[in-house]
Design a protein around this motif. Structure first.
Motif, mmCIF file in Angstrom:
data_model
loop_
_atom_site.group_PDB
_atom_site.id
_atom_site.type_symbol
_atom_site.label_atom_id
_atom_site.label_comp_id
_atom_site.label_asym_id
_atom_site.label_seq_id
_atom_site.Cartn_x
_atom_site.Cartn_y
_atom_site.Cartn_z
ATOM 1 N N LYS A 1 -15.307 -2.493 69.370
ATOM 2 C CA LYS A 1 -16.441 -3.079 68.897
ATOM 3 C C LYS A 1 -17.397 -3.385 69.749
ATOM 4 O O LYS A 1 -18.785 -3.718 69.208
ATOM 5 N N THR A 2 -17.509 -3.023 71.157
ATOM 6 C CA THR A 2 -18.507 -3.173 71.999
ATOM 7 C C THR A 2 -19.325 -1.876 72.341
ATOM 8 O O THR A 2 -18.999 -0.768 71.724
ATOM 9 N N ASP A 3 -20.269 -1.708 73.008
ATOM 10 C CA ASP A 3 -21.035 -0.560 73.526
ATOM 11 C C ASP A 3 -20.653 -0.227 74.859
ATOM 12 O O ASP A 3 -21.433 0.648 75.246
ATOM 13 N N HIS A 4 -19.475 -0.615 75.380
ATOM 14 C CA HIS A 4 -18.775 -0.248 76.728
ATOM 15 C C HIS A 4 -17.383 0.221 76.531
ATOM 16 O O HIS A 4 -16.792 -0.585 75.643
ATOM 17 N N ARG A 5 -16.895 0.520 77.461
ATOM 18 C CA ARG A 5 -15.598 0.989 77.542
ATOM 19 C C ARG A 5 -14.469 -0.216 77.694
ATOM 20 O O ARG A 5 -14.960 -1.178 78.595
ATOM 21 N N ILE A 6 -13.524 -0.435 76.917
ATOM 22 C CA ILE A 6 -12.389 -1.509 77.044
ATOM 23 C C ILE A 6 -11.293 -1.047 77.074
ATOM 24 O O ILE A 6 -10.863 0.280 76.912
ATOM 25 N N MET A 7 -10.202 -1.826 77.463
ATOM 26 C CA MET A 7 -8.739 -1.425 77.498
ATOM 27 C C MET A 7 -8.091 -2.248 76.778
ATOM 28 O O MET A 7 -8.164 -3.707 77.169
ATOM 29 N N LEU A 8 -6.919 -1.830 75.861
ATOM 30 C CA LEU A 8 -6.113 -2.654 75.256
ATOM 31 C C LEU A 8 -4.644 -2.440 75.842
ATOM 32 O O LEU A 8 -4.369 -1.087 76.029
ATOM 33 N N SER A 9 -3.870 -3.407 76.242
ATOM 34 C CA SER A 9 -2.522 -3.134 76.450
ATOM 35 C C SER A 9 -1.448 -4.003 76.094
ATOM 36 O O SER A 9 -1.720 -5.205 75.461
#
Length: 423
Positions: free
Chosen positions: A211-219
């Protein structure tokens, strides 16, 4: 080693292309229908022999059956060790299925090529490749003298290498088709969209949203099925405002070891981070879902079957720790197989230190976190480079000595013991 494997894989591809004269199309399928190309009378004169077994059943010999690539010789060699190393990663590089009707299928890195065979040749798209059989070895040769050697194999062996097994999961069990949200924060969401149980294992389909405007990571930091923690290295990277579908698959052999025939409860601990500055949005978000509709109080862990040469290191009111066995790990070095159980209502962490093999100081790797009331299997690993530096061969290890400490969430020690295990 990984670079060596990749070079070997490229050599396999180059040699196969020269042998079968079929171009790989990126993203396309190699599957060719032999009957469409050659008609139903494919492979007249095919050499299929049958002999009678002791119980009177017909047994097929000769070319018919499954053949698994063993090695390649010639200008682009790939050793048996290279092939075994790749298989240790759960992949069968190449195999042949020679059928009684005179057709064959070659699986090349999970892409399929169909053709026909007779007593002397495999034929694909009008091009023939001669083959010979000596005992349980099938050989393909190209004009340059490069040779592919296949060993006689079986569907069961291929499934075992790839981590497949029939009959572990009950495929008649119905799983809910309703979407289930396991993470919903300002920065990201993670939704379960479906489940599948088959010979590959238990697969969870996921819808992931940034939902953001930058890269994220889920783990997935922790995964628990039916009270058993099962290692599942799942992670996904999402660009700004990106949504992706993903899958999380639990190994059929891990499920079998934990006595799981249907997944009635799944507990996931999800971590979400900003992949640009590595700050954490969410850590320790634990969600339980019940895919078959059972209630939490109905979920019971399957009892562990005792191992032949096991050693009970700790068994107190807080936890149990048992060494079930130890053996060489072809890919990594040496593994000590452990069982851990958390009997408390707090999270426990099991850790090793002060490790010795044959009374030599060798660093081992072991840590296992267990949520309240859960248990699990894990390996303590002694890496190959450490063994080589110490001059220790895996088949000469006579004793494993270490110190086990178990901590609760406040870092209070609930178990502290030194032990020696003799494999």
């Amino acid at each position: 080693m990984k670079r060596s494997i990749n070079r070997s894989i490229m050599s396999v591809k180059k040699l196969l292309l020269s042998l079968i004269l079929v171009c790989l199309i990126c993203g396309g399928s190699l599957r060719v229908n032999a009957a469409a190309l050659y008609g139903t009378a494919a492979a007249d004169g095919a050499a299929v022999e049958k002999t009678d077994t002791d119980d009177g059943a017909a047994k097929t010999e000769g070319p018919v059956g499954i053949w698994k690539l063993a090695e390649l010789t010639g200008e682009n060699p790939v050793s048996k060790e290279d092939v075994q190393q790749y298989e240790s990663l759960g992949q069968v590089i190449v195999y042949l299925e020679m059928r009684e009707d005179g057709s064959f299928m070659m699986s090349l890195f999970q892409e399929e090529i169909d053709g026909i065979w007779d007593a002397d040749n495999l034929t694909v798209e009008g091009e023939s490749i001669p083959y010979t059989i000596s005992g349980d070895t099938l050989s393909l040769q190209n004009p340059n003298g490069d040779e592919m050697l296949f060993d006689r194999s079986s569907k069961e062996e291929l499934d075992s290498i790839q981590g497949y097994k029939e009959g572990v999961l009950d495929e008649t069990v119905s799983y809910t088709e309703e979407e289930q949200t396991i993470l919903n924060i300002d920065e990201a969401s993670l939704i379960i969209t479906g489940y599948k149980a088959d010979k590959k294992g238990f697969t969870v389909s996921l819808k992931c949203e940034n939902k953001t405007d930058h890269r994220i990571m889920l783990s997935a930091v922790t995964c628990v099925l039916n009270k058993y923690a099962i290692s599942q290295p799942w992670a996904i990277s999402l660009e700004g405002n990106e949504s992706k579908d993903s899958e999380m698959t639990f190994s059929i052999f891990a499920l079998e070891k934990c006595g799981i025939s249907a997944v009635d409860e799944m507990i996931l601990e999800i971590k979400a981070i900003n992949a640009e500055d590595w700050t954490t949005f969410e850590e320790g978000a634990v969600t339980a879902v019940y895919p078959t509709g059972k209630k939490p109080e109905e979920i019971k862990a399957a009892e562990r079957a005792p191992a032949e040469n096991e050693k009970v290191v700790v068994d107190n009111e807080y936890c149990s720790f048992i060494i079930e066995g130890a053996a060489a790990n072809h890919a990594l070095g040496y593994a000590v197989n452990c069982y851990c159980e958390n009997k408390t209502e707090d999270t426990l962490t099991f850790m090793w230190s002060e490790e010795y093999l044959n009374d030599q100081d060798v660093t081992g790797l072991f840590a296992q976190k267990l949520l309240p009331g859960t248990r699990g299997f894990a390996d303590a690993l002694f890496m190959q480079n450490g063994l080589e530096q110490s001059g220790i061969k895996t088949d000469e290890i006579k004793s494993v000595r270490a110190r086990l400490k178990v901590y609760d969430s406040e870092l209070n020690v609930v178990a502290d013991v030194e032990f020696t295990y003799q494999p």
